[in-house]
Every structure is written in C-alpha cells, then in structure tokens.
Design a protein around this motif. Structure first.
Motif, PDB file in Angstrom:
ATOM      1  N   ARG A 167       0.837  -1.203   0.000  1.00  0.00           N
ATOM      2  CA  ARG A 167       0.000   0.000   0.000  1.00  0.00           C
ATOM      3  C   ARG A 167       0.876   1.259   0.000  1.00  0.00           C
ATOM      4  O   ARG A 167       2.032   1.237   0.408  1.00  0.00           O
ATOM      5  CB  ARG A 167      -0.934   0.005   1.206  1.00  0.00           C
ATOM      6  CG  ARG A 167      -0.233   0.013   2.561  1.00  0.00           C
ATOM      7  CD  ARG A 167      -1.212  -0.291   3.688  1.00  0.00           C
ATOM      8  NE  ARG A 167      -0.571  -0.257   4.998  1.00  0.00           N
ATOM      9  CZ  ARG A 167      -0.975  -0.980   6.033  1.00  0.00           C
ATOM     10  NH1 ARG A 167      -2.016  -1.794   5.916  1.00  0.00           N
ATOM     11  NH2 ARG A 167      -0.352  -0.905   7.191  1.00  0.00           N
ATOM     12  N   GLU A 217      -3.261  -2.027  -2.417  1.00  0.00           N
ATOM     13  CA  GLU A 217      -4.145  -0.873  -2.497  1.00  0.00           C
ATOM     14  C   GLU A 217      -3.340   0.432  -2.468  1.00  0.00           C
ATOM     15  O   GLU A 217      -2.190   0.475  -2.044  1.00  0.00           O
ATOM     16  CB  GLU A 217      -5.130  -0.887  -1.318  1.00  0.00           C
ATOM     17  CG  GLU A 217      -4.449  -0.835   0.042  1.00  0.00           C
ATOM     18  CD  GLU A 217      -5.415  -0.893   1.201  1.00  0.00           C
ATOM     19  OE1 GLU A 217      -6.616  -0.689   0.999  1.00  0.00           O
ATOM     20  OE2 GLU A 217      -4.946  -1.152   2.330  1.00  0.00           O
ATOM     21  N   GLU A 260      -7.110  -3.239  -5.303  1.00  0.00           N
ATOM     22  CA  GLU A 260      -8.063  -2.138  -5.361  1.00  0.00           C
ATOM     23  C   GLU A 260      -7.344  -0.800  -5.177  1.00  0.00           C
ATOM     24  O   GLU A 260      -6.258  -0.721  -4.611  1.00  0.00           O
ATOM     25  CB  GLU A 260      -9.152  -2.308  -4.288  1.00  0.00           C
ATOM     26  CG  GLU A 260      -8.627  -2.391  -2.866  1.00  0.00           C
ATOM     27  CD  GLU A 260      -9.701  -2.808  -1.873  1.00  0.00           C
ATOM     28  OE1 GLU A 260     -10.619  -3.558  -2.267  1.00  0.00           O
ATOM     29  OE2 GLU A 260      -9.614  -2.386  -0.707  1.00  0.00           O
TER      30      GLU A 260
END
Length: 553
Positions: A345, A374, A430
C-alpha cells in the motif's frame, strides 16, 4: 493520506463518475503522507582493506581481509571501509552496523565461483524462509549501513544458474557445455553440477521441516543466493555501485525500514533465471531514484511474503517513492507480486522509462496468496517495444514467463467459470490510479484480469496513449474508469469487457480500429458507459447474455 482509502464510489446514471483519491493525485506529487526517509550518516574514519592484508590482484581470496576491515571499523564505532581501485576476489561480505562499504571508480569486486566459499544459512527465497547459500553481500539486524561509490560488484551468477539452450546463441551454447557441468536428458538444459540437478527435483529447494544442514549439502549448488541481502535492517543506503550477474535476485531488502537507493545500476543477462533487479519485500519507508535496471526477470518489484507464511508475518511493503528510473529488458518494468500476501500500500511510481521489458506495469497475484494491494499511484511512464502487455493486472499468475517459450500458446485460464468461496487466501487488488502513460509498441495495450470471485476494483486510468497490436480488455473488473484513452491497434476490437461492472470509458478513442470499438459479453456485465467523438450504437456489440445496455454519452 493517513486513513485507508475506501472503495466507496459515487455512481451517477448507473456508472462510475468519481474515484476517491484522484483529487489528491496531481501526477507529479506524492499523493499520500510520506514519512521522512532516514538516510544513514557515517563517521569519516576510513579503514582501507589493503591495510588488513587484502590484495587487488584478482587471484588472492580476500574474504578474511575484508572481514577484518569491517570488524575493525565496527569496533571503532563505525566509519568507511574503503575498497580502492583494482580487481578484488572474495567470498561473502558480511556487513555490520555503522559501516559504509565504499568503492571507487576502477574498483571491481568479483565474488568467488567456488561454492565451498558460501556456507548454507537460513535466508528468504520467494517470500518463504528456508535454507540457502550465503549471499555475496549481506547484513542482518543492522542499523545505519551503506554501500556507496561507483565500483562494480560481479556476482559470478553464471556459475550458479541453469541455462536453457534456446536462451543462447549456438556459439554461446557450445562454449557453455564445453566449460563443464552436465546436460539434461533431452540435451536442452545445462546444469552447473550434479548437486544442482539433484536439487532441481525439489520445489524451491525445500527439503521439509526435519531436514538437516547435511541434507541440504547434498543439493547445495541448487540453493542459489540473492546477491545483496539486507534482513531486518534500519537506515540502509545504496548509492552509486553497479551490481551485475547475480546468482538469483540481485538486491533483496527484507523487513527493512528507511531504505534509500539512488544512482544504482543492476545488470543481469536476459536469460538469467530469477534474475530480478530489486525485490523490496515487507519493507517500510523508502525511495528508489535515478537507478538503472537490466534484468533477467522483473526489474523493480514489490513483494510482502507468500501465502500463509506471508499472511502470518503480516508486514506490508508501504510508503515508497520510486522515480526517475529506467528498466531495460526484464519480465516487467514496475511490478507488484506475485508474493504479496502481507499486503502492499501507499506506493508512488513516477517518471520512469521501460525499454523492451516483457510487460510494462505488471500487477500479479493468484489464488492462495491472500493479502491486499491498495493505494497504488503511477504517473509519467514512457515505454517502447513491449513484447506482451503494456499495463497488466493478472490474478491468474502461474509463475511462468509472460513470453511463451518455443512459441507455445498462453492459456487464458481466466476463462474458467469456477468461483471458489472467498477466504483468507483470496487476493484483493483495489485503488489503483494510473495516469500520463505512453507506449510505442506492445502486443496488447491494457489487460485487467480479475478473479470471478473477487473482481479487481477501483481502477482509474487517465491520459494514456498506446500503440499496440491489440487493445483493451477487462475481465472481472468492478469500478474501472478510463479517461482520455487513445489507442492505435492493428487487430481485433479496441475494447473488450467481460463479466465486469461499473466501467466508464470517457473520451475513449482508437485509430485504425479493425474491429468493434467496444465488445461487451458475460452475464455479470452491467453499468457500462462510453463516450468519445462520433460514437454510435453500431460501434458497440453486446452479447445476448448482457443484462443492461451500454450507455453512450
């Protein structure tokens, strides 16, 4: 941003109209609250390896002399260990805290080709802790450590790696097989030794939980080390050196914090098996800038452990800025995965060039990994001569090279309709924001290939221009927004959407499109929207199973 982005999207007229995070992403500024990277600082006291008995004749083995210089520097509270110009033969170099290993222009450090010089130690291989040969350069549980200067570190990787016949020219192949080693039964693969061939029968070289060092000695030659290994270190600096011809991965920081790479060159042969440039695994806070990678596998790769062991470790790679780099060749330019089970991330990639990498931007995982990738931001990427896909999201990664060997056909295993239950082994991708990308020459422009049970979600692609043979495909995507996408393709349809929903193609165009502008299929496809100059319903073809019409606006 300190809090995690949520996949909550504002839907207007049944399609994606705004993407969280874009307001903060200008393309040239770090779009999250980036902690300050602590760069190590050293005392100026200098310890010349020649004063400890080292010889720069290229023949004398300097392992003990190098160790004496490093020990003396550490005992004195740190400083600079200097390897001056000349050719220095050595076995493994083990660094210590507060030591800056410094080379000059004209310095060549060549690592021994004698496997007996590399003891078997516990290390990490492809996201899992196991027994390997000691790395040529290593440091564990260190504070304040560096390798600086413009010397060259030669890893002698060709002594360690097996090679397939098709990877070499006929002349190089003949030279290799006459140098020693043994051939496979079909005479198409060269192995360095019988020990290597024996180890080849064991996946990743793992002999089981009860195996002893003596057991591993029987397959020692197969246990190729990464070239530069830092494990659980804080404040690590690599500035200036060239690392080349690594036995396996070239640079591998694991569980490190405050990592700085700048002005580093990595050079591996294109045929170098597992010859990644750099693999940053479960690390926190760092920068990779002004570096050059020519790799036999992925160029710049982000990882965080594999499957259950990676999830148990639970250490994501996070807060990295990767800018002003170039990748020549390799399986991918910038890569995340496939070992990403601990999560990834808050990564920002900016202003990089990929020249001839098999894939440009490569995001890969597979069932069983688990983990969440993400808040990934990419901008200002220039690519040329990409043999496969310019931008790839692939949740069906199988471990093979993206370019089939011997002309074999790639199986599109995303076509399977199997839909397993979502569990801890289901990976999630995502919140990807990618903009200002250009590519001249690729087989396919963009491929998004999610899992039937877990779509790839919340992707924004903006201001992208790609010249390729094939166009854009989205399979099992959800909330995918393409804004100002310009394609120039040779074959097929410009856009293919299958079993995806909430897909918005705004300002989508294609020069010389031989097929349909957009083809939609799959019973789960819905809320599809497209806009552009003079688009009409004849430009779009929909499968009978699709439940909702494409919104043209």
């Amino acid at each position: 941003m300190k809090s995690r982005l949520k996949s909550i999207l504002v839907i207007s007229l049944g399609v994606l109209s705004t993407v969280p995070g874009l307001a903060q992403f200008s393309g040239d500024k770090v779009p999250f609250d980036m902690p300050e990277v602590k760069v190590p600082v050293f005392k100026t006291d200098t310890f010349n390896v020649k004063d400890y008995g080292a010889e720069n004749d290229g023949i004398t083995l300097n392992t003990k002399a190098f160790a004496k210089a490093i020990d003396a520097c550490s005992a004195a509270g740190g400083g600079v260990v200097l390897i001056p110009e000349g050719c220095w033969l050595t076995g493994p170099i083990v660094l210590k805290s507060n030591v800056n290993l410094h080379t000059t222009r004209g310095t060549l450090v060549k690592f021994s080709r004698n496997f007996d010089d590399y003891p078997i130690v516990q290390a990490a291989y492809e996201g899992i802790m196991m027994m390997r040969c000691a790395s040529p350069v290593s440091g564990k549980n260190l504070q304040n450590v560096a390798i600086t200067g413009y010397g060259i570190f030669e890893g002698s990787g060709d002594a360690w790696r097996s090679v397939k016949r098709e990877k070499l020219t006929p002349g190089d192949w003949k030279s290799l097989i006459t140098s020693g080693g043994i051939l496979s039964e079909d005479k198409n693969t060269w192995y360095p030794s019988k020990k290597y061939l024996k180890g080849n029968a064991y996946p990743s070289g793992y002999l089981g939980p009860n195996a002893t060092i003596k057991d591993y000695e029987a397959i020692k030659d197969f246990l190729r080390p990464v070239m530069v290994s830092f494990i659980q270190c804080n404040s690590v600096l690599l500035d200036g050196p060239t690392f080349q011809n690594s036995p396996s991965w070239c640079i591998h920081p694991l569980l490190c914090e405050n990592l700085t790479l700048r002005n580093v060159t990595v050079r591996n042969p294109q045929y170098a098996q597992n010859g990644d440039g750099i693999d940053v695994e479960s690390c926190r806070i760092g920068t990779i800038t002004n570096c050059s990678f020519d790799a036999g596998d992925d160029g710049i790769c982000i990882k965080s452990g594999k499957n259950a062991e990676g999830r148990k470790r639970g250490k994501p790679t996070e807060y990295f800025v990767i800018s002003n780099n170039v990748v020549f060749h390799g399986h991918g330019g910038f890569v995340i995965g496939s070992e990403m089970s601990g999560g990834v991330r808050n990564i920002f990639v900016h202003n990089c060039c990929f020249v001839g990498t098999d894939i440009g931007l490569r995001f890969k995982s597979t069932r069983g990994r688990g983990g969440v990738v993400e808040n990934i931001y990419v901008s200002g990427i220039a690519m040329i001569n990409i043999p496969t896909t310019a931008i790839l999201f692939d949740m069906f990664y199988g471990g093979a090279s993206p370019i089939p060997e011997g002309g074999a056909k790639v199986e599109n295993n995303s076509e399977t309709i199997t839909k397993p239950v979502v569990d801890e082994g289901t990976p999630r991708f995502e919140n990807f924001f990618i903009k200002d990308i250009s590519c001249n020459g690729a087989d396919q422009a963009i491929l998004v290939k999610g899992l039937p049970e877990m779509s790839i979600r919340n992707i924004s692609l903006e201001n992208i221009s790609i010249k390729s043979k094939r166009g854009f495909s989205c399979i099992n995507g959800d909330h995918v927004k393409l804004t100002h996408i310009k394609l120039d393709i040779e074959n097929g349809d410009a856009g293919i959407i299958k079993d995806s929903k909430n897909v918005d193609l705004s300002g989508f165009s294609c020069n010389h499109c031989p097929g349909k502008l957009l083809r939609v299929s799959g019973a789960e496809s819905e809320n599809i929207s497209i806009s552009g100059n003079n688009i009409n319903k004849n430009d779009i073809e929909m499968g009978r199973e699709v439940k909702s019409k494409v919104n043209i606006h």
